[in-house]
Design a protein around this motif. Structure first.
Motif, PDB file in Angstrom:
ATOM      1  N   VAL A  22       0.857  -1.195   0.000  1.00 36.74           N
ATOM      2  CA  VAL A  22       0.000   0.000   0.000  1.00 36.74           C
ATOM      3  C   VAL A  22       0.891   1.243   0.000  1.00 36.74           C
ATOM      4  O   VAL A  22       1.800   1.360   0.835  1.00 36.74           O
ATOM      5  CB  VAL A  22      -0.929   0.007   1.231  1.00 36.74           C
ATOM      6  N   PRO A  23       0.663   2.187  -0.911  1.00 41.18           N
ATOM      7  CA  PRO A  23       1.541   3.362  -1.035  1.00 41.18           C
ATOM      8  C   PRO A  23       1.220   4.423   0.024  1.00 41.18           C
ATOM      9  O   PRO A  23       0.641   5.466  -0.272  1.00 41.18           O
ATOM     10  CB  PRO A  23       1.242   3.866  -2.447  1.00 41.18           C
ATOM     11  N   LEU A  24       1.608   4.167   1.274  1.00 45.20           N
ATOM     12  CA  LEU A  24       1.254   5.077   2.368  1.00 45.20           C
ATOM     13  C   LEU A  24       1.878   6.455   2.181  1.00 45.20           C
ATOM     14  O   LEU A  24       1.240   7.476   2.470  1.00 45.20           O
ATOM     15  CB  LEU A  24       1.682   4.483   3.706  1.00 45.20           C
ATOM     16  N   MET A  25       3.139   6.518   1.718  1.00 47.25           N
ATOM     17  CA  MET A  25       3.772   7.823   1.562  1.00 47.25           C
ATOM     18  C   MET A  25       3.070   8.646   0.492  1.00 47.25           C
ATOM     19  O   MET A  25       2.876   9.863   0.667  1.00 47.25           O
ATOM     20  CB  MET A  25       5.255   7.673   1.226  1.00 47.25           C
ATOM     21  N   GLU A  26       2.654   8.010  -0.579  1.00 47.06           N
ATOM     22  CA  GLU A  26       1.951   8.749  -1.626  1.00 47.06           C
ATOM     23  C   GLU A  26       0.625   9.295  -1.095  1.00 47.06           C
ATOM     24  O   GLU A  26       0.243  10.434  -1.374  1.00 47.06           O
ATOM     25  CB  GLU A  26       1.715   7.849  -2.843  1.00 47.06           C
ATOM     26  N   ARG A  27      -0.093   8.466  -0.323  1.00 47.09           N
ATOM     27  CA  ARG A  27      -1.350   8.934   0.265  1.00 47.09           C
ATOM     28  C   ARG A  27      -1.100  10.117   1.198  1.00 47.09           C
ATOM     29  O   ARG A  27      -1.808  11.129   1.154  1.00 47.09           O
ATOM     30  CB  ARG A  27      -2.016   7.804   1.052  1.00 47.09           C
ATOM     31  N   ALA A  28      -0.106   9.963   2.068  1.00 38.17           N
ATOM     32  CA  ALA A  28       0.158  11.003   3.063  1.00 38.17           C
ATOM     33  C   ALA A  28       0.605  12.297   2.397  1.00 38.17           C
ATOM     34  O   ALA A  28       0.129  13.390   2.740  1.00 38.17           O
ATOM     35  CB  ALA A  28       1.220  10.517   4.049  1.00 38.17           C
ATOM     36  N   SER A  29       1.522  12.202   1.434  1.00 39.69           N
ATOM     37  CA  SER A  29       2.071  13.413   0.823  1.00 39.69           C
ATOM     38  C   SER A  29       1.030  14.130  -0.023  1.00 39.69           C
ATOM     39  O   SER A  29       0.991  15.367  -0.059  1.00 39.69           O
ATOM     40  CB  SER A  29       3.309  13.085  -0.006  1.00 39.69           C
ATOM     41  N   PHE A  30       0.160  13.371  -0.714  1.00 43.65           N
ATOM     42  CA  PHE A  30      -0.887  14.014  -1.499  1.00 43.65           C
ATOM     43  C   PHE A  30      -1.856  14.757  -0.581  1.00 43.65           C
ATOM     44  O   PHE A  30      -2.256  15.896  -0.864  1.00 43.65           O
ATOM     45  CB  PHE A  30      -1.643  12.978  -2.336  1.00 43.65           C
ATOM     46  N   ALA A  31      -2.239  14.111   0.529  1.00 43.86           N
ATOM     47  CA  ALA A  31      -3.135  14.774   1.474  1.00 43.86           C
ATOM     48  C   ALA A  31      -2.468  16.002   2.090  1.00 43.86           C
ATOM     49  O   ALA A  31      -3.110  17.047   2.268  1.00 43.86           O
ATOM     50  CB  ALA A  31      -3.548  13.795   2.571  1.00 43.86           C
ATOM     51  N   LEU A  32      -1.183  15.891   2.413  1.00 44.69           N
ATOM     52  CA  LEU A  32      -0.446  17.030   2.955  1.00 44.69           C
ATOM     53  C   LEU A  32      -0.455  18.188   1.967  1.00 44.69           C
ATOM     54  O   LEU A  32      -0.737  19.344   2.340  1.00 44.69           O
ATOM     55  CB  LEU A  32       0.988  16.608   3.270  1.00 44.69           C
ATOM     56  N   ALA A  33      -0.151  17.903   0.698  1.00 48.39           N
ATOM     57  CA  ALA A  33      -0.136  18.961  -0.315  1.00 48.39           C
ATOM     58  C   ALA A  33      -1.519  19.579  -0.479  1.00 48.39           C
ATOM     59  O   ALA A  33      -1.649  20.806  -0.671  1.00 48.39           O
ATOM     60  CB  ALA A  33       0.348  18.396  -1.645  1.00 48.39           C
ATOM     61  N   THR A  34      -2.569  18.757  -0.390  1.00 47.80           N
ATOM     62  CA  THR A  34      -3.935  19.274  -0.538  1.00 47.80           C
ATOM     63  C   THR A  34      -4.276  20.249   0.580  1.00 47.80           C
ATOM     64  O   THR A  34      -4.839  21.324   0.354  1.00 47.80           O
ATOM     65  CB  THR A  34      -4.933  18.104  -0.551  1.00 47.80           C
ATOM     66  N   VAL A  35      -3.927  19.875   1.822  1.00 51.10           N
ATOM     67  CA  VAL A  35      -4.205  20.763   2.956  1.00 51.10           C
ATOM     68  C   VAL A  35      -3.394  22.056   2.833  1.00 51.10           C
ATOM     69  O   VAL A  35      -3.910  23.158   3.058  1.00 51.10           O
ATOM     70  CB  VAL A  35      -3.900  20.048   4.287  1.00 51.10           C
ATOM     71  N   VAL A  36      -2.118  21.937   2.471  1.00 49.57           N
ATOM     72  CA  VAL A  36      -1.273  23.128   2.339  1.00 49.57           C
ATOM     73  C   VAL A  36      -1.806  24.040   1.245  1.00 49.57           C
ATOM     74  O   VAL A  36      -1.868  25.275   1.422  1.00 49.57           O
ATOM     75  CB  VAL A  36       0.186  22.717   2.064  1.00 49.57           C
ATOM     76  N   ALA A  37      -2.199  23.471   0.112  1.00 50.41           N
ATOM     77  CA  ALA A  37      -2.735  24.295  -0.979  1.00 50.41           C
ATOM     78  C   ALA A  37      -4.014  25.006  -0.551  1.00 50.41           C
ATOM     79  O   ALA A  37      -4.223  26.187  -0.878  1.00 50.41           O
ATOM     80  CB  ALA A  37      -2.984  23.428  -2.211  1.00 50.41           C
ATOM     81  N   ARG A  38      -4.867  24.306   0.185  1.00 49.73           N
ATOM     82  CA  ARG A  38      -6.093  24.942   0.679  1.00 49.73           C
ATOM     83  C   ARG A  38      -5.775  26.096   1.616  1.00 49.73           C
ATOM     84  O   ARG A  38      -6.364  27.181   1.520  1.00 49.73           O
ATOM     85  CB  ARG A  38      -6.948  23.898   1.392  1.00 49.73           C
ATOM     86  N   ASP A  39      -4.831  25.863   2.540  1.00 49.53           N
ATOM     87  CA  ASP A  39      -4.446  26.936   3.459  1.00 49.53           C
ATOM     88  C   ASP A  39      -3.840  28.116   2.711  1.00 49.53           C
ATOM     89  O   ASP A  39      -4.121  29.283   3.028  1.00 49.53           O
ATOM     90  CB  ASP A  39      -3.455  26.405   4.499  1.00 49.53           C
ATOM     91  N   LEU A  40      -2.997  27.832   1.737  1.00 47.45           N
ATOM     92  CA  LEU A  40      -2.403  28.911   0.937  1.00 47.45           C
ATOM     93  C   LEU A  40      -3.484  29.719   0.245  1.00 47.45           C
ATOM     94  O   LEU A  40      -3.450  30.958   0.237  1.00 47.45           O
ATOM     95  CB  LEU A  40      -1.447  28.325  -0.100  1.00 47.45           C
ATOM     96  N   ALA A  41      -4.436  29.036  -0.374  1.00 44.74           N
ATOM     97  CA  ALA A  41      -5.494  29.752  -1.099  1.00 44.74           C
ATOM     98  C   ALA A  41      -6.297  30.638  -0.160  1.00 44.74           C
ATOM     99  O   ALA A  41      -6.660  31.769  -0.509  1.00 44.74           O
ATOM    100  CB  ALA A  41      -6.409  28.735  -1.786  1.00 44.74           C
ATOM    101  N   ARG A  42      -6.553  30.157   1.040  1.00 45.35           N
ATOM    102  CA  ARG A  42      -7.323  30.963   1.994  1.00 45.35           C
ATOM    103  C   ARG A  42      -6.500  32.129   2.520  1.00 45.35           C
ATOM    104  O   ARG A  42      -7.023  33.230   2.712  1.00 45.35           O
ATOM    105  CB  ARG A  42      -7.801  30.079   3.143  1.00 45.35           C
TER     106      ARG A  42
END
Length: 581
Positions: A22-42
């Motif tokens: 199971v690609p745990l790092m890919e899941r974690a890093s994609f979710a991390l980038a999604t949260v960071v991008a959302r925070d940046l946009a706000r």
């Protein structure tokens, strides 16, 4: 409810998934980038003509990644690659030569830049070279780059680290923290929710307006905190948000580290935590945190057949002629929390002060479903100490404690009941107590209690390791322990709770008396169950701490408050919690 799991439990839950590919790092890093991008946009939001705001663009934003050698560094690098592909200018600052190879390649392929502080990750001849410190000029240059960023990802160390940051990582965090905290004091806005301005002028986007402290995101945990116990043994870069993978970690909920973790975001990566083991047992969370809906579910609402005795009667032994205000505060908070009745036992002049403030209070002996003992009462003197003027309260505390724990028949009608033991009553505890006895010390009082039981501990020790010493107090007394502080830690026979719902303004005289009154009401409403179910007292103590903290914020949002204001805000807070539930 938030449940925080130990690093060992998280790693154990990861193992079968990793073994299955199971690609745990890919899941974690994609979710991390999604949260960071959302925070940046706000944070880069733009003002609209109608007074509202819309999210801004992340393109053109600047991100700095602080990258160590472990998997957290890999998470940060892969997240940086995702951000770079969305147009973010990404710089990865590597503290050593052993960066995650896949993450490093992904970032470079996406156009991200890399700066290595010591050595080279591409040097195949590297062996066991050690770099104990960072050149101050290099540290200053990196800190300046960080200060110009919109967002900083802290991926220096992860949940496998133990002890404080050391060497290059410690030097880097010290320099960066000094620069960022200096900027915050000069006018930036640390810690606010993204979208609240974040130190920028309204309507500004990257490259315009006033730039404040960059938004700092901890990757899984802020580097350097005690992952399992919340200790802070060295430098830590204070996060505005922590994106944690699979489950919350104890250090994100426990003081003092909880104050460095910022807003939380738990990312589901498919871990199965708490599942029964092969031996039939199941691991438990290290610590839990109640949320408002949890408190509402535990708050007893009267029905049409209830009367004042079924709703719970709170007995109060508090205050002396020297400190009558404590009795007023306890009684006021108890009344405002919604019991059927509050009884007061104490000196006549204190009783008159209580009645002047709360005429509903009954100044007479009788049946109670819980006791609140000790606020405003001096500790009992030792054999070599001078006598104290306790107004007869020490004897009343002893009597109520004995009755509440079932050690004697009292003129208080009824069976054993829960009891809150605060302030001076802590010096009158019996050797062992049931969990239905809830101790409510602050750090200094807990240290004094433990020293009286043979432990060599100071207030500073308790403040540095609140969970450890609250657990110790539970072990040596048997009682449930609510340790007051900037975050409240509660320990009972089935685990620990940590609540951080209160503003810093609540550190004011009398605030603990108000908490004791709220807790007395909550325990009275569940009296028989608390005596019967050992785990329940800790859960209800955590619920009382939530209401206490929310009432403090409501009493004067963002500004100074007085303890009586907090008590007066309790009814509205309870009503809001119940309405939302």
């Amino acid at each position: 409810m938030i449940e925080a799991w130990s690093a060992a439990d998280v790693r154990a839950a990861e193992e079968p998934l990793l073994a299955a590919g199971v690609p745990l790092m890919e899941r974690a890093s994609f979710a991390l980038a999604t949260v960071v991008a959302r925070d940046l946009a706000r944070r880069r939001s733009v003002a609209l003509p109608d007074g509202g705001r819309r999210d801004g663009r992340v393109t053109g934003a600047r991100a700095v990644l602080l990258v160590g050698s472990g998997n957290n560094g890999g998470d940060a690098l892969h997240a940086g690659a995702y951000l770079a592909r969305r147009g973010v200018d990404v710089l990865a600052v590597l503290t050593g030569e052993h960066a995650h190879a896949g993450g490093l390649a992904a970032l470079r392929d996406a156009g991200g830049r890399v700066e290595v502080l010591v050595g080279s990750p591409d040097d195949t001849t590297r062996a066991d070279r050690r770099h104990d410190h960072l050149d101050p000029h290099v540290a200053d240059r990196v800190a300046a780059q960080v200060a110009r960023a919109d967002v900083v990802l802290d991926g220096l160390v992860g949940i496998g680290a133990r002890g404080p940051l050391r060497g290059v990582a410690a030097d880097l965090v010290r320099h960066v923290s000094a620069v960022l905290d200096g900027d915050a004091r000069a006018g930036g806005e640390p810690g606010g929710e993204p979208g609240a301005g974040g130190g920028r002028s309204p309507g500004s986007v990257s490259g315009s307006g006033a730039r404040g402290r960059p938004w700092v995101v901890g990757v899984d945990v802020p580097s350097g905190v005690g992952v399992d116990d919340g200790t802070v043994a060295g430098p830590v870069l204070r996060a505005d948000r922590t994106v944690t993978f699979g489950a919350a970690k104890p250090g994100l909920l426990l003081p003092p580290a909880t104050h460095l973790a910022g807003h939380g975001a738990v990312v589901d990566i498919g871990l199965r935590l708490g599942a029964p083991a092969e031996d039939g047992g199941a691991p438990r969370p290290v610590v839990r945190r109640l949320e408002p809906a949890d408190v509402a579910a535990r708050w007893v609402v009267p029905g049409p057949t209830d009367h004042k005795y079924t709703r719970g009667v709170v007995g109060v032994v508090a205050g002396t002629p020297t400190f009558p205000g404590a009795a007023v505060l306890v009684a006021s908070a108890a009344v405002r929390s919604g019991p059927g009745m509050v009884r007061y036992r104490g000196p006549d002049d204190v009783a008159r002060a209580v009645l002047a403030a709360r005429p509903e209070v009954v100044p007479a002996a009788g049946r109670v479903q819980s006791w609140v003992l000790g606020p405003g009462v001096p500790p009992a003197p030792g054999p070599d100490d001078d006598p104290v003027d306790d107004g007869g309260q020490h004897e009343r505390v002893r009597y109520a404690l004995a009755a509440a724990t079932g050690e004697l028949a009292a003129d208080v009608v009824g069976e054993r009941v829960p009891v809150v033991v605060d302030a001076g009553a802590l010096s009158l505890l019996p050797e062992r107590c049931p969990p239905s006895v809830v101790l409510t010390p602050h750090a200094g009082e807990l240290a004094t209690l433990l020293r009286s039981r043979g432990d060599d501990v100071t207030r500073a020790d308790v403040e540095a390791e609140p969970l450890r010493w609250a657990r110790r107090a539970h072990e040596v007394t048997g009682a449930t322990v609510l340790l007051k502080g900037s975050a409240t830690v509660v320990v009972g026979p089935e685990g620990a709770w940590s609540q951080a719902d209160a503003p810093a303004w609540l550190a004011t005289a009398g605030a603990g008396d108000v908490l004791a009154g709220i807790l007395g009401t909550v325990l009275a409403a569940h009296s028989a169950r608390v005596v019967r179910e050992p785990r329940l007292a800790a859960e209800l103590a955590a619920a009382a701490a939530v209401v206490h903290g929310l009432a403090a914020e409501r009493s004067n949002p963002g500004g100074p408050l007085a303890a009586l204001d907090v008590a007066d805000a309790v009814p509205a807070v309870v009503a809001e919690l119940l309405a939302a539930h």
